[in-house]
Scaffold this motif. Sequence first.
Motif, PDB file in Angstrom:
ATOM      1  N   GLY A   1     -63.847  85.887  88.157  1.00  0.00           N
ATOM      2  CA  GLY A   1     -62.337  86.292  88.441  1.00  0.00           C
ATOM      3  C   GLY A   1     -61.682  84.972  88.415  1.00  0.00           C
ATOM      4  O   GLY A   1     -60.511  84.810  88.447  1.00  0.00           O
ATOM      5  N   ASN A   2     -62.467  83.877  88.433  1.00  0.00           N
ATOM      6  CA  ASN A   2     -61.953  82.377  88.612  1.00  0.00           C
ATOM      7  C   ASN A   2     -61.481  81.972  87.280  1.00  0.00           C
ATOM      8  O   ASN A   2     -62.242  82.243  86.298  1.00  0.00           O
ATOM      9  N   TRP A   3     -60.399  80.915  87.566  1.00  0.00           N
ATOM     10  CA  TRP A   3     -60.288  80.384  86.060  1.00  0.00           C
ATOM     11  C   TRP A   3     -61.328  79.124  85.966  1.00  0.00           C
ATOM     12  O   TRP A   3     -61.306  78.517  87.087  1.00  0.00           O
ATOM     13  N   SER A   4     -61.675  78.786  84.906  1.00  0.00           N
ATOM     14  CA  SER A   4     -62.604  77.774  84.687  1.00  0.00           C
ATOM     15  C   SER A   4     -62.452  77.079  83.231  1.00  0.00           C
ATOM     16  O   SER A   4     -62.034  77.676  82.462  1.00  0.00           O
ATOM     17  N   LEU A   5     -63.043  75.842  83.259  1.00  0.00           N
ATOM     18  CA  LEU A   5     -63.213  75.077  81.828  1.00  0.00           C
ATOM     19  C   LEU A   5     -64.099  75.822  80.983  1.00  0.00           C
ATOM     20  O   LEU A   5     -65.352  76.358  81.641  1.00  0.00           O
ATOM     21  N   PRO A   6     -64.063  76.018  79.577  1.00  0.00           N
ATOM     22  CA  PRO A   6     -65.047  76.471  78.746  1.00  0.00           C
ATOM     23  C   PRO A   6     -66.298  75.630  78.848  1.00  0.00           C
ATOM     24  O   PRO A   6     -66.233  74.426  78.999  1.00  0.00           O
ATOM     25  N   GLY A   7     -67.319  76.301  78.833  1.00  0.00           N
ATOM     26  CA  GLY A   7     -68.528  75.505  78.820  1.00  0.00           C
ATOM     27  C   GLY A   7     -69.841  76.476  78.999  1.00  0.00           C
ATOM     28  O   GLY A   7     -69.724  77.770  79.338  1.00  0.00           O
ATOM     29  N   GLY A   8     -71.033  76.055  79.088  1.00  0.00           N
ATOM     30  CA  GLY A   8     -72.308  76.340  79.270  1.00  0.00           C
ATOM     31  C   GLY A   8     -73.590  75.797  79.205  1.00  0.00           C
ATOM     32  O   GLY A   8     -73.210  74.409  79.289  1.00  0.00           O
ATOM     33  N   ILE A   9     -74.699  76.388  79.177  1.00  0.00           N
ATOM     34  CA  ILE A   9     -75.935  75.639  79.109  1.00  0.00           C
ATOM     35  C   ILE A   9     -76.518  75.307  77.670  1.00  0.00           C
ATOM     36  O   ILE A   9     -76.338  76.190  76.738  1.00  0.00           O
ATOM     37  N   MET A  10     -77.070  74.229  77.776  1.00  0.00           N
ATOM     38  CA  MET A  10     -77.501  73.524  76.684  1.00  0.00           C
ATOM     39  C   MET A  10     -78.824  74.252  76.083  1.00  0.00           C
ATOM     40  O   MET A  10     -79.749  74.759  76.719  1.00  0.00           O
ATOM     41  N   GLU A  11     -78.797  74.651  74.743  1.00  0.00           N
ATOM     42  CA  GLU A  11     -79.978  75.402  74.075  1.00  0.00           C
ATOM     43  C   GLU A  11     -80.825  74.387  73.446  1.00  0.00           C
ATOM     44  O   GLU A  11     -80.399  73.143  72.773  1.00  0.00           O
ATOM     45  N   LEU A  12     -82.148  74.834  73.322  1.00  0.00           N
ATOM     46  CA  LEU A  12     -83.202  73.781  72.637  1.00  0.00           C
ATOM     47  C   LEU A  12     -82.610  73.560  71.005  1.00  0.00           C
ATOM     48  O   LEU A  12     -82.193  74.390  70.425  1.00  0.00           O
ATOM     49  N   GLY A  13     -82.838  72.232  70.599  1.00  0.00           N
ATOM     50  CA  GLY A  13     -82.292  71.901  69.347  1.00  0.00           C
ATOM     51  C   GLY A  13     -80.999  71.424  69.143  1.00  0.00           C
ATOM     52  O   GLY A  13     -80.514  71.022  68.148  1.00  0.00           O
ATOM     53  N   GLU A  14     -80.136  71.479  70.277  1.00  0.00           N
ATOM     54  CA  GLU A  14     -78.812  70.844  70.132  1.00  0.00           C
ATOM     55  C   GLU A  14     -78.669  69.824  71.262  1.00  0.00           C
ATOM     56  O   GLU A  14     -79.340  69.558  72.090  1.00  0.00           O
ATOM     57  N   THR A  15     -77.583  68.999  70.891  1.00  0.00           N
ATOM     58  CA  THR A  15     -76.988  68.100  71.837  1.00  0.00           C
ATOM     59  C   THR A  15     -76.255  68.625  72.643  1.00  0.00           C
ATOM     60  O   THR A  15     -75.741  69.790  72.612  1.00  0.00           O
ATOM     61  N   LEU A  16     -76.054  67.941  74.098  1.00  0.00           N
ATOM     62  CA  LEU A  16     -75.076  68.500  74.988  1.00  0.00           C
ATOM     63  C   LEU A  16     -73.631  68.330  74.282  1.00  0.00           C
ATOM     64  O   LEU A  16     -72.875  69.466  74.737  1.00  0.00           O
ATOM     65  N   GLU A  17     -73.206  67.677  73.546  1.00  0.00           N
ATOM     66  CA  GLU A  17     -71.885  67.543  72.951  1.00  0.00           C
ATOM     67  C   GLU A  17     -71.793  68.935  71.927  1.00  0.00           C
ATOM     68  O   GLU A  17     -71.140  69.555  71.881  1.00  0.00           O
ATOM     69  N   ASP A  18     -72.782  69.314  71.032  1.00  0.00           N
ATOM     70  CA  ASP A  18     -72.878  70.458  70.198  1.00  0.00           C
ATOM     71  C   ASP A  18     -73.060  71.609  71.142  1.00  0.00           C
ATOM     72  O   ASP A  18     -72.175  72.528  70.437  1.00  0.00           O
ATOM     73  N   CYS A  19     -73.509  71.616  72.520  1.00  0.00           N
ATOM     74  CA  CYS A  19     -73.310  72.540  73.194  1.00  0.00           C
ATOM     75  C   CYS A  19     -72.024  72.888  73.585  1.00  0.00           C
ATOM     76  O   CYS A  19     -71.375  74.230  73.616  1.00  0.00           O
ATOM     77  N   VAL A  20     -71.236  72.087  74.028  1.00  0.00           N
ATOM     78  CA  VAL A  20     -69.794  72.111  74.517  1.00  0.00           C
ATOM     79  C   VAL A  20     -68.911  72.563  73.483  1.00  0.00           C
ATOM     80  O   VAL A  20     -68.098  73.466  73.775  1.00  0.00           O
ATOM     81  N   ILE A  21     -69.061  72.100  72.254  1.00  0.00           N
ATOM     82  CA  ILE A  21     -68.363  72.505  71.161  1.00  0.00           C
ATOM     83  C   ILE A  21     -68.729  74.028  70.656  1.00  0.00           C
ATOM     84  O   ILE A  21     -67.602  74.941  70.682  1.00  0.00           O
ATOM     85  N   ARG A  22     -69.997  74.240  70.820  1.00  0.00           N
ATOM     86  CA  ARG A  22     -70.451  75.804  70.421  1.00  0.00           C
ATOM     87  C   ARG A  22     -69.865  76.476  71.789  1.00  0.00           C
ATOM     88  O   ARG A  22     -69.223  77.837  71.335  1.00  0.00           O
ATOM     89  N   GLU A  23     -69.886  76.371  72.816  1.00  0.00           N
ATOM     90  CA  GLU A  23     -69.645  77.109  74.071  1.00  0.00           C
ATOM     91  C   GLU A  23     -68.240  77.129  73.950  1.00  0.00           C
ATOM     92  O   GLU A  23     -67.391  78.500  74.350  1.00  0.00           O
ATOM     93  N   THR A  24     -67.463  76.324  73.814  1.00  0.00           N
ATOM     94  CA  THR A  24     -65.754  76.406  73.641  1.00  0.00           C
ATOM     95  C   THR A  24     -65.365  77.367  72.578  1.00  0.00           C
ATOM     96  O   THR A  24     -64.446  78.034  72.673  1.00  0.00           O
ATOM     97  N   ARG A  25     -66.122  77.230  71.481  1.00  0.00           N
ATOM     98  CA  ARG A  25     -65.592  78.037  70.247  1.00  0.00           C
ATOM     99  C   ARG A  25     -65.958  79.507  70.668  1.00  0.00           C
ATOM    100  O   ARG A  25     -65.279  80.614  70.459  1.00  0.00           O
ATOM    101  N   GLU A  26     -67.326  79.698  71.163  1.00  0.00           N
ATOM    102  CA  GLU A  26     -67.618  81.011  71.768  1.00  0.00           C
ATOM    103  C   GLU A  26     -66.751  81.921  72.635  1.00  0.00           C
ATOM    104  O   GLU A  26     -66.438  82.949  72.525  1.00  0.00           O
ATOM    105  N   GLU A  27     -66.205  80.920  73.674  1.00  0.00           N
ATOM    106  CA  GLU A  27     -65.497  81.311  74.864  1.00  0.00           C
ATOM    107  C   GLU A  27     -64.088  81.376  74.632  1.00  0.00           C
ATOM    108  O   GLU A  27     -63.221  82.238  75.461  1.00  0.00           O
TER     109      GLU A  27
END
Length: 157
Positions: free
Chosen positions: A43-69
């Motif tokens: 129920g909290n407001w939060s920044l979009p983000g998530g956990i890094m997956e194998l085969g991606e950079t952390l920047e790619d992770c943040v871009i992917r998670e922001t798009r998904e969320e």
Amino acid sequence: MGARRDYYRDPNAPKANSLKPGGSALVVDEAGRVLMQRRGDSGNWSLPGGIMELGETLEDCVIRETREETGLDIEITGLLGIYTDPEHVIEYADGEVRQEFAIVYYGRAIGGEIEVSHESTDVRFLSLDELSGLPVHPTVRLRLQHHQERSNLPRLE
């Protein structure tokens, strides 16, 4: 308890048994409002983000998670800070207790349209004043405070 419970500087917090690299995006619109999602699990407001997956950079992770969320496509424009406070742990229903390990990047929206994901109940740009009266975890408030202070150097907490 929902799917997760955050503990911050709580002497009764369970002991961490996991550490996973994750990242978040602090995306600001032209009016200075911050892209936030209301988490379905806490129920909290939060920044979009998530956990890094194998085969991606952390920047790619943040871009992917922001798009998904949030439905928005972003580009990374900078680094707000690195957050690894061992006194912030997250307990999940499956028994995992994860120590915080989050790198927060600045991002800029470059496409897409805001939409709610299965992980959130609301997504929108909010001013820091609006956020002051909403449920936001103390560790996210810390990131917002660091953003508001506008230091040129990444924060290490």
